[in-house]
Write an enzyme that holds these catalytic residues in place. Structure first.
Site, PDB file in Angstrom:
ATOM      1  N   GLU A  69      -9.816  -3.556  -5.825  1.00  0.00           N
ATOM      2  CA  GLU A  69      -9.716  -3.541  -4.365  1.00  0.00           C
ATOM      3  C   GLU A  69      -9.743  -4.969  -3.805  1.00  0.00           C
ATOM      4  O   GLU A  69      -8.978  -5.297  -2.894  1.00  0.00           O
ATOM      5  CB  GLU A  69     -10.868  -2.726  -3.766  1.00  0.00           C
ATOM      6  CG  GLU A  69     -10.762  -1.226  -4.006  1.00  0.00           C
ATOM      7  CD  GLU A  69      -9.637  -0.579  -3.211  1.00  0.00           C
ATOM      8  OE1 GLU A  69      -9.136  -1.209  -2.252  1.00  0.00           O
ATOM      9  OE2 GLU A  69      -9.245   0.553  -3.544  1.00  0.00           O
TER      10      GLU A  69
ATOM     11  N   GLU B 102       0.181  10.984   4.782  1.00  0.00           N
ATOM     12  CA  GLU B 102      -0.079   9.544   4.680  1.00  0.00           C
ATOM     13  C   GLU B 102       1.195   8.783   4.350  1.00  0.00           C
ATOM     14  O   GLU B 102       1.463   7.713   4.922  1.00  0.00           O
ATOM     15  CB  GLU B 102      -1.153   9.288   3.619  1.00  0.00           C
ATOM     16  CG  GLU B 102      -1.679   7.870   3.601  1.00  0.00           C
ATOM     17  CD  GLU B 102      -2.977   7.751   2.817  1.00  0.00           C
ATOM     18  OE1 GLU B 102      -3.047   6.891   1.922  1.00  0.00           O
ATOM     19  OE2 GLU B 102      -3.920   8.515   3.100  1.00  0.00           O
TER      20      GLU B 102
ATOM     21  N   ASP C  50       0.826  -1.206   0.000  1.00  0.00           N
ATOM     22  CA  ASP C  50       0.000   0.000   0.000  1.00  0.00           C
ATOM     23  C   ASP C  50       0.860   1.256   0.000  1.00  0.00           C
ATOM     24  O   ASP C  50       0.453   2.296  -0.538  1.00  0.00           O
ATOM     25  CB  ASP C  50      -0.941   0.005   1.208  1.00  0.00           C
ATOM     26  CG  ASP C  50      -2.229   0.763   0.923  1.00  0.00           C
ATOM     27  OD1 ASP C  50      -2.560   0.920  -0.268  1.00  0.00           O
ATOM     28  OD2 ASP C  50      -2.904   1.187   1.863  1.00  0.00           O
TER      29      ASP C  50
ATOM     30  N   GLU D 136     -11.536   5.860  -2.167  1.00  0.00           N
ATOM     31  CA  GLU D 136     -11.528   6.361  -0.789  1.00  0.00           C
ATOM     32  C   GLU D 136     -12.653   5.724   0.030  1.00  0.00           C
ATOM     33  O   GLU D 136     -12.466   5.385   1.207  1.00  0.00           O
ATOM     34  CB  GLU D 136     -11.683   7.888  -0.792  1.00  0.00           C
ATOM     35  CG  GLU D 136     -10.600   8.639  -1.566  1.00  0.00           C
ATOM     36  CD  GLU D 136      -9.264   8.671  -0.838  1.00  0.00           C
ATOM     37  OE1 GLU D 136      -8.825   7.615  -0.342  1.00  0.00           O
ATOM     38  OE2 GLU D 136      -8.663   9.749  -0.760  1.00  0.00           O
TER      39      GLU D 136
END
Length: 817
Positions: free
Chosen positions: A801, A679, A638, A731
């Site tokens: 995803e 982030e 990620d 998101e």
């Protein structure tokens, strides 16, 4: 309008399909010819230029009245040489990328082809009242998928083959040689010049043996069709000596089909006794309850789960606003599809479920239905789903009445029939009784899953050939999915599949219960009851694709859409409704306008969205069972994804500056872009805490594919509406996933709570809602073309995803070396 549902002139009569019958299995009286349909496999001869037969000693001839459609012997062909052009034209439809000279001997145990051909001479009298083999039986030969890419070198030697032939390929090539041999004359020189005469260059010895073996099986089937039982038995004895239930897939298929042909000969000659044969296992009787074989099929073969997920998707799309749902299930078996449905309904926060009722209809095995009900009630209790299970037992479907279901006027009714209608094809009055009840209760939708095949033809040899190709493909799939020494695979083939082969091949009349038909036959039947076929959504195909990716053998599955139903190599799903299409479309548009396009998509694709936001990776965090190595893998991958996400987010900002009709869009998007620096810093700190070296990360394939997809959305050709939809979806999936891990009742490990709260906090949730409002506003003004593109992109995001979560669990190999 009343005439539409009148059956006074519409009668179904099951006709015994013995050898002498030329009547359709299902008949209609008093109807226009264009409205007539039948459940037997009628042949469309005009598509094949009047060609009626193939056989090693019989040629192709047009539909001439003097011949009555019967084959001519090789001696009779001498006077018909002027028709040789037609022979070649018929074979021109068979597209093959290979040259095939005479098959070289492979083993001393294998009979040479011309030795086998000697068996084909018509020394036994031919009964012209028996079946001939129509060329349409080998329709699949026109699309040989296993084309060999063979290149000749300068010295004319052949290179190695590209890949091993599948069982289905072997059968098709054997069928091809069988077709070719029918045009063989006594002049062997002319045979060598035949454009389709060939040697199987580049084939292994095993493949050559398998082709000869399959060719012998086809020859024996034709002899059985002509009732030349003595010669058929000789060929079958050869097949028996070279095949076994423990050999490769081809030899196993030949073994079971040879057994079935032996049984058919015994039945035809009066030598068969039920006491003398081992009773095969009827899947419809044995599969309902849990068993090691059943569990193995569920875990290792994607067929059932693909059918179940697509069916549940269709149900969810038609029950979006229903608070009380009543599903009438024909053939519930284990009821595993309801565990999927319950999970999808549990996540439907916009329309809480008040009651889910399942009515299981059956004529036997009440104890099995009760066990299924207990399992489902226990599962519903754990999911906090209000659930009711009813058993509707009738001695015959003719006794089925609406009153037996105890329907509530406030309930929305749906019908599910998985592999259950096929068993009633020999009893059309029972099918008609069911359909009348379904019509009278005014169900919202009926979802039907059936096998797409033609195993109901009156012609024995036609039916045999269709079954041979079908089971060959099925054995190929099992070969890919299950280990050779798996005892469950052996039981599956020797009992369950063997039963299907024997029932289709050896039995006739009422005993032959397996009568799969094509989807067009079902269409004609359902339309007689005023039913409208509703289109399965794109989500169904995405759902099927996501399911198969969970299996190591998923690449063996293919999907396609036939008009409005989903077709796979495992079966077909169709949904039917009594509502008119225009009414359904108007209701959908009104719903979209009321709740917004995003919410409409979330309801429409609830199952896919739930799969992305309630993935086992997320659930393992929530219940505390997460493997920390999986978490570390996700963390590292990620981090790489976020670095590639930065230019994508910046591109969205530029598109908003150029195309947005509201300056507030830029402020919302800019806030998201600005947070990405923090982030990335968080990922670095977290990696250090878990001793993950970010400098040594190799991007895995699923990650690379996802990033490439985002890069494609940065193209100037991609509209802002489409891009902002993708931005919101990415998101929103993270927000809802990790918010689930910090909800009350979660057992998320303390060391992972910071991670979950980062995306699951209320502030990030409000940010996602702002993005959703932007996307909704743009979608409301979008063209139909933009709407379609945006929906496709939304589904692609969900797919990526799920793949990303799968990758984090170590399901796929990494991209690098």
């Amino acid at each position: 309008m009343a005439d539409l549902y009148s059956f006074s002139n519409f009668s179904f009569s099951a006709v015994e399909d013995d050898h002498s019958s030329n009547k359709p299995l299902w008949t209609t009286e008093g109807l226009d010819e264009e409205n007539m349909f039948q459940f037997s496999g009628a042949e469309n001869w005009k598509d094949y230029g009047g060609i009626h037969t193939f056989s090693p000693n019989f040629g192709f001839y047009p539909n001439d009245s003097a011949e009555e459609g019967y084959p001519l012997s090789a001696h009779q062909q001498k006077g018909q040489h002027h028709l040789s052009c037609l022979d070649h034209e018929a074979l021109d439809n068979l597209q093959f990328d290979m040259a095939l000279p005479p098959l070289s001997p492979c083993s001393g145990d294998i009979m040479k082809f011309d030795e086998i051909s000697a068996m084909f001479s018509p020394s036994e009298p031919v009964n012209h009242n028996q079946f001939y083999l129509p060329l349409s039986s080998l329709e699949l030969l026109n699309n040989l998928h296993g084309k060999r890419q063979i290149q000749a070198s300068d010295d004319s030697t052949d290179t190695d083959v590209v890949r091993k032939l599948s069982t289905e390929d072997i059968m098709k090539m054997a069928g091809t040689r069988f077709v070719q041999s029918s045009s063989k004359s006594d002049d062997w020189e002319s045979l060598n010049s035949h454009p389709y005469d060939s040697c199987f260059s580049g084939l292994s010895d095993e493949e050559k043996e398998d082709i000869e073996l399959a060719e012998s099986l086809l020859a024996s089937a034709e002899k059985v069709g002509y009732q030349q039982f003595e010669r058929a038995t000789k060929l079958l004895n050869l097949c028996d000596s070279l095949s076994s239930k423990t050999g490769n897939a081809v030899k196993r298929v030949v073994h079971y089909f040879s057994e079935a042909l032996h049984e058919k000969i015994d039945r035809e000659t009066g030598r068969f006794t039920s006491d003398g044969k081992k009773r095969s296992t009827d899947p419809d009787e044995m599969m309902p309850g849990p068993s090691p074989v059943n569990v193995a099929c569920q875990e290792e073969l994607p067929f059932n789960q693909v059918a179940d997920f697509c069916a549940v998707q269709a149900l969810m799309e038609n029950l979006t606003d229903a608070k009380k749902i009543h599903i009438i299930d024909f053939g519930i078996r284990k009821g595993s599809h309801y565990t999927i449905l319950m999970q999808a309904l549990e996540s439907r926060k916009e329309c809480p479920l008040e009651l889910l009722t399942v009515a299981a209809v059956g004529t036997n095995s009440k104890e099995s239905l009760e066990e299924t009900g207990i399992r489902l009630m226990n599962f519903a209790y754990t999911m906090n789903i209000p659930f009711s299970f009813k058993i509707v037992m009738v001695s015959s479907m003719l006794d089925l009445k609406e009153s037996l279901f105890e329907l509530d006027p406030e309930e929305t009714i749906a019908v599910y029939a998985k592999f259950s209608f096929r068993s009633m094809l020999p009893q059309p009055d029972q099918l008609e009784s069911i359909m009348k009840v379904i019509r009278n209760i005014n169900s919202t939708v009926m979802v039907v899953t059936e096998v797409e095949a033609n195993h109901n033809a009156k012609s024995f040899v036609n039916r045999f050939t269709e079954a041979l190709f079908y089971f060959s493909a099925l054995f190929d799939c099992i070969e890919d999915c299950m280990k050779p020494d798996d005892p469950n695979r052996m039981i599956l083939e020797s009992q369950y599949l063997n039963h299907g082969i024997r029932n289709i091949v050896a039995m006739e009349g009422a005993e032959r219960k397996i009568r799969h038909v094509k989807v067009d036959v079902w269409r004609a039947f359902f339309s007689r009851f005023g039913m409208v076929e509703t289109e399965l959504s794109m989500s169904s195909l995405y759902q099927a694709d996501l399911v198969t990716k969970r299996y190591a053998s998923g690449s063996s599955c293919t999907y396609q859409m036939n008009e409005r139903h989903r077709k796979s190599n495992s079966g077909n799903n169709s949904s039917w409704s009594l509502r008119q299409k225009e009414e359904m479309e108007e209701k959908a548009k009104a719903e979209e306008k009321k709740i917004g396009m995003i919410e409409a998509w979330l309801r429409k694709h609830r199952l896919l969205y739930t799969g992305a936001t309630r993935h086992p990776f997320i659930l393992s965090i929530r219940d505390g069972s997460i493997d920390i190595s999986s978490f570390k893998l996700w963390l590292a991958q990620d981090y790489l994804f976020v670095r590639d996400f930065v230019p994508f987010a910046a591109n969205i900002l530029i598109k908003a500056w150029k195309e947005s009709d509201d300056s507030g869009d830029m402020e919302v998007i800019l806030g998201g872009v600005a947070s990405l620096q923090d982030e990335i810093s968080w990922f670095k700190r977290e990696a250090s805490k878990w001793s993950v070296s970010l400098s040594d990360i190799t991007p895995q394939k699923n990650n690379v594919d996802y990033c490439r997809f985002l890069e494609s959305l940065m193209s100037p050709d991609v509209e802002y509406t489409v891009a902002i939809t993708a931005f919101w979806a990415i998101e929103a999936v993270y927000q809802e996933s990790f918010a689930h891990c910090v909800e009350e009742g979660s057992e998320t490990p303390p060391e992972l709570k910071e991670t979950c709260e980062r995306w699951g906090n209320e502030g990030f949730g409000q940010y996602c809602q702002s993005l959703q409002r932007i996307a909704d506003r743009r979608l409301q003004k979008a063209s139909d073309d933009e709407l379609k593109k945006a929906e496709v992109v939304f589904l692609r995001i969900l797919e990526h995803e799920v793949d990303f979560w799968n990758m984090s669990r170590g399901i796929y190999e990494h991209f690098g070396p």
